[in-house]
Design a protein around this motif. Structure first.
Motif, PDB file in Angstrom:
ATOM      1  N   GLY A   1     -24.192  54.158 -18.204  1.00  0.00           N
ATOM      2  CA  GLY A   1     -24.663  53.363 -17.081  1.00  0.00           C
ATOM      3  C   GLY A   1     -24.382  54.074 -15.772  1.00  0.00           C
ATOM      4  O   GLY A   1     -23.790  55.155 -15.751  1.00  0.00           O
TER       5      GLY A   1
ATOM      6  N   LYS B   1     -32.185  55.227 -13.628  1.00  0.00           N
ATOM      7  CA  LYS B   1     -33.009  54.639 -14.683  1.00  0.00           C
ATOM      8  C   LYS B   1     -33.884  55.701 -15.334  1.00  0.00           C
ATOM      9  O   LYS B   1     -33.995  55.767 -16.578  1.00  0.00           O
ATOM     10  CB  LYS B   1     -33.877  53.526 -14.091  1.00  0.00           C
ATOM     11  CG  LYS B   1     -34.951  52.979 -15.033  1.00  0.00           C
ATOM     12  CD  LYS B   1     -34.343  52.262 -16.229  1.00  0.00           C
ATOM     13  CE  LYS B   1     -35.443  51.598 -17.050  1.00  0.00           C
ATOM     14  NZ  LYS B   1     -34.909  50.880 -18.241  1.00  0.00           N
TER      15      LYS B   1
ATOM     16  N   ARG C   1     -28.469  52.584 -19.088  1.00  0.00           N
ATOM     17  CA  ARG C   1     -28.787  51.310 -19.729  1.00  0.00           C
ATOM     18  C   ARG C   1     -28.358  50.111 -18.895  1.00  0.00           C
ATOM     19  O   ARG C   1     -28.758  48.981 -19.173  1.00  0.00           O
ATOM     20  CB  ARG C   1     -28.111  51.219 -21.093  1.00  0.00           C
ATOM     21  CG  ARG C   1     -28.517  52.305 -22.075  1.00  0.00           C
ATOM     22  CD  ARG C   1     -27.911  52.022 -23.441  1.00  0.00           C
ATOM     23  NE  ARG C   1     -28.060  53.134 -24.356  1.00  0.00           N
ATOM     24  CZ  ARG C   1     -27.608  53.131 -25.611  1.00  0.00           C
ATOM     25  NH1 ARG C   1     -26.990  52.057 -26.069  1.00  0.00           N
ATOM     26  NH2 ARG C   1     -27.749  54.191 -26.390  1.00  0.00           N
ATOM     27  N   TRP C   2     -27.485  50.330 -17.917  1.00  0.00           N
ATOM     28  CA  TRP C   2     -27.010  49.242 -17.070  1.00  0.00           C
ATOM     29  C   TRP C   2     -26.608  49.808 -15.711  1.00  0.00           C
ATOM     30  O   TRP C   2     -26.532  51.023 -15.533  1.00  0.00           O
ATOM     31  CB  TRP C   2     -25.833  48.508 -17.719  1.00  0.00           C
ATOM     32  CG  TRP C   2     -24.591  49.332 -17.850  1.00  0.00           C
ATOM     33  CD1 TRP C   2     -23.605  49.513 -16.922  1.00  0.00           C
ATOM     34  CD2 TRP C   2     -24.208  50.138 -18.979  1.00  0.00           C
ATOM     35  NE1 TRP C   2     -22.633  50.364 -17.398  1.00  0.00           N
ATOM     36  CE2 TRP C   2     -22.971  50.754 -18.670  1.00  0.00           C
ATOM     37  CE3 TRP C   2     -24.777  50.388 -20.238  1.00  0.00           C
ATOM     38  CZ2 TRP C   2     -22.316  51.611 -19.545  1.00  0.00           C
ATOM     39  CZ3 TRP C   2     -24.127  51.234 -21.114  1.00  0.00           C
ATOM     40  CH2 TRP C   2     -22.903  51.834 -20.778  1.00  0.00           C
TER      41      TRP C   2
ATOM     42  N   ARG D   1     -32.193  46.530  -8.750  1.00  0.00           N
ATOM     43  CA  ARG D   1     -31.815  46.520 -10.172  1.00  0.00           C
ATOM     44  C   ARG D   1     -32.884  45.843 -11.017  1.00  0.00           C
ATOM     45  O   ARG D   1     -33.276  46.349 -12.069  1.00  0.00           O
ATOM     46  CB  ARG D   1     -30.471  45.801 -10.325  1.00  0.00           C
ATOM     47  CG  ARG D   1     -29.960  45.763 -11.759  1.00  0.00           C
ATOM     48  CD  ARG D   1     -28.667  44.969 -11.853  1.00  0.00           C
ATOM     49  NE  ARG D   1     -28.828  43.581 -11.472  1.00  0.00           N
ATOM     50  CZ  ARG D   1     -29.369  42.642 -12.234  1.00  0.00           C
ATOM     51  NH1 ARG D   1     -29.832  42.960 -13.441  1.00  0.00           N
ATOM     52  NH2 ARG D   1     -29.464  41.396 -11.827  1.00  0.00           N
TER      53      ARG D   1
ATOM     54  N   LEU E   1     -32.901  47.023 -15.048  1.00  0.00           N
ATOM     55  CA  LEU E   1     -31.563  47.320 -15.570  1.00  0.00           C
ATOM     56  C   LEU E   1     -30.695  46.067 -15.531  1.00  0.00           C
ATOM     57  O   LEU E   1     -30.644  45.382 -14.502  1.00  0.00           O
ATOM     58  CB  LEU E   1     -30.885  48.413 -14.743  1.00  0.00           C
ATOM     59  CG  LEU E   1     -31.385  49.842 -14.935  1.00  0.00           C
ATOM     60  CD1 LEU E   1     -30.737  50.755 -13.901  1.00  0.00           C
ATOM     61  CD2 LEU E   1     -31.075  50.336 -16.347  1.00  0.00           C
ATOM     62  N   PRO E   2     -29.990  45.763 -16.619  1.00  0.00           N
ATOM     63  CA  PRO E   2     -29.035  44.660 -16.582  1.00  0.00           C
ATOM     64  C   PRO E   2     -27.778  45.080 -15.829  1.00  0.00           C
ATOM     65  O   PRO E   2     -27.478  46.278 -15.724  1.00  0.00           O
ATOM     66  CB  PRO E   2     -28.716  44.412 -18.061  1.00  0.00           C
ATOM     67  CG  PRO E   2     -28.917  45.747 -18.702  1.00  0.00           C
ATOM     68  CD  PRO E   2     -30.059  46.390 -17.954  1.00  0.00           C
ATOM     69  N   GLU E   3     -27.041  44.109 -15.316  1.00  0.00           N
ATOM     70  CA  GLU E   3     -25.791  44.425 -14.618  1.00  0.00           C
ATOM     71  C   GLU E   3     -24.623  44.463 -15.595  1.00  0.00           C
ATOM     72  O   GLU E   3     -23.666  45.203 -15.399  1.00  0.00           O
ATOM     73  CB  GLU E   3     -25.521  43.398 -13.513  1.00  0.00           C
ATOM     74  CG  GLU E   3     -24.359  43.785 -12.619  1.00  0.00           C
ATOM     75  CD  GLU E   3     -24.278  42.912 -11.377  1.00  0.00           C
ATOM     76  OE1 GLU E   3     -23.464  43.224 -10.497  1.00  0.00           O
ATOM     77  OE2 GLU E   3     -25.025  41.922 -11.286  1.00  0.00           O
ATOM     78  N   GLU E   4     -24.702  43.665 -16.644  1.00  0.00           N
ATOM     79  CA  GLU E   4     -23.629  43.621 -17.627  1.00  0.00           C
ATOM     80  C   GLU E   4     -23.766  44.765 -18.617  1.00  0.00           C
ATOM     81  O   GLU E   4     -24.829  44.966 -19.213  1.00  0.00           O
ATOM     82  CB  GLU E   4     -23.651  42.280 -18.367  1.00  0.00           C
ATOM     83  CG  GLU E   4     -23.348  41.085 -17.476  1.00  0.00           C
ATOM     84  CD  GLU E   4     -21.947  41.152 -16.883  1.00  0.00           C
ATOM     85  OE1 GLU E   4     -21.037  41.604 -17.595  1.00  0.00           O
ATOM     86  OE2 GLU E   4     -21.791  40.765 -15.703  1.00  0.00           O
ATOM     87  N   ARG E   5     -22.690  45.506 -18.794  1.00  0.00           N
ATOM     88  CA  ARG E   5     -22.686  46.588 -19.779  1.00  0.00           C
ATOM     89  C   ARG E   5     -22.465  45.994 -21.167  1.00  0.00           C
ATOM     90  O   ARG E   5     -21.856  44.918 -21.305  1.00  0.00           O
ATOM     91  CB  ARG E   5     -21.600  47.600 -19.455  1.00  0.00           C
ATOM     92  CG  ARG E   5     -20.201  47.106 -19.688  1.00  0.00           C
ATOM     93  CD  ARG E   5     -19.159  48.040 -19.116  1.00  0.00           C
ATOM     94  NE  ARG E   5     -19.191  48.029 -17.664  1.00  0.00           N
ATOM     95  CZ  ARG E   5     -18.382  48.754 -16.913  1.00  0.00           C
ATOM     96  NH1 ARG E   5     -17.494  49.553 -17.473  1.00  0.00           N
ATOM     97  NH2 ARG E   5     -18.455  48.696 -15.593  1.00  0.00           N
TER      98      ARG E   5
END
Length: 359
Positions: A224, A247, A252-253, A323, A328-332
């Protein structure tokens, strides 16, 4: 403003006074900083007897961490870890990046602690304080040694770094990734090579950090981007471009942290601004104070990572919009401890006197 001139390849302009010491050095009035060579880096032995540290901070996403080095040669002017050097009797300024404490036994100590029945398997963070891939790691390979131990025990690890050197250890990270036990964050807060060179003088360039993202992603290692620190008035306008580039490289995050200046980091960063971006200094410091309740730092949990007020809200909104735009998600992804094991050899070694191995 400090009378000193910035040394080539260093982030701090000089040594700020240690807040625990009553005596500090002042240059003579006739001292010429141009005649003073940049200090070379000293590597000093750290004889610590344990390697895993624990924290109970409610706004940090890990409890356990290991740091094979104290101090960091990357020399980032804003580094929140600088004040930790004051506990050693050093300065948070030049000393932090030129006097590096080395824990030579880090892999050995890690093996001993993971083999202990007291160890409760959990994610271990590397670079929780200083960067585990700072330049000397290329030679000493302490981080690699710790990763070898973590891979043997299949204990999950998270890494944050600014250095392309992380790609050297792709083989070990892939082994851990097979058990959902590895995650890497590349810290990138600007794509401006010149700004990065001045702000993070011995870290990899933004281009090479993106290349590291691509190499890790292609190898199957979850990776990330951490846009940190976002410095209002200096690099906040680059949030969208950093996320788009990351990205494209394969992250991935994405996460973000706003600049914080605890204790003696504030004068180090202020000196850096006055020397490297004097035309922006007033604006940047004004924006920092605006998000920190009129001060240069607000240590309160819950706000110290993001700030408060209109400018903090604008930075948060810019990040969220950018984001979502790149998807892209914020949570890994959550790392797993399910594959953790204690190898038989490690248990035997631990049971012998002084932790020594069989003859």
């Amino acid at each position: 403003m400090s009378p000193q001139a910035p040394a080539k390849g260093r982030g701090a302009v000089g040594n700020v006074a240690n807040r625990f010491e009553k005596i500090h050095l002042e240059p003579d009035p006739d001292w010429n900083p141009q005649e003073d060579p940049a200090p070379s880096t000293q590597f000093l032995k750290d004889s610590t007897q344990t390697i895993i540290s624990y924290n109970d901070s409610p706004d940090i996403g890990f409890k356990a961490s290991i740091n094979a080095y104290r101090g960091c040669e990357h020399g980032c002017a804003y580094c929140y870890a600088r004040p930790t050097h004051e506990y050693l009797g050093f300065s948070a300024g030049m000393d932090f990046e030129s006097r590096i404490m080395v824990k030579e036994r880090a892999p050995e100590l890690l093996r001993r602690e993971l083999a202990s029945a007291k160890w409760q398997p959990q994610v271990i963070m590397m670079s929780g304080v200083t960067d585990c891939y700072q330049p000397v790691e290329r030679k000493l390979k302490l981080t690699r040694g710790c990763l070898e131990v973590l891979a043997e025990f299949r204990n999950p690890v998270g890494i944050v770094t600014k250095n392309y050197l992380v790609t050297r250890d792709i083989d070990l990270l892939c082994k851990l990734a097979m058990y959902n036990a590895a995650g890497v964050n590349l810290s990138i807060n600007s794509l401006d090579t010149e700004l990065a060179r001045r702000l993070e003088p011995r870290a990899s360039t933004p281009k090479h950090r993106l290349a590291a993202v691509e190499a890790l992603a292609n190898a199957g290692v979850p990776v990330g981007v951490l846009v940190a620190p976002v410095i209002p008035g200096l690099n906040d306008h680059e949030i969208a471009s950093v996320l788009a580039a990351a990205k494209s490289a394969g992250v991935r995050w994405a996460g973000m942290v706003v600049l914080r200046l605890p204790f003696t980091v504030a004068p180090v960063f202020e000196q850096w601004l006055n020397h490297h971006a004097p035309e922006k200094a007033a604006k940047v410091l004004g924006r920092i104070r605006a998000i920190r309740g009129g001060k240069l730092n607000d240590p309160r949990f819950g706000s110290r990572m993001s700030g408060e007020g209109i400018f903090a809200e604008q930075i948060s909104q810019m990040f969220e919009v950018a984001r979502r735009k790149v998807g892209l998600p914020e949570e890994r992804p959550e790392l797993s401890i399910s594959a953790f094991r204690r190898p038989a050899g490690a248990q035997l070694e631990l049971s012998l006197p002084n932790g020594s191995g069989p003859p």
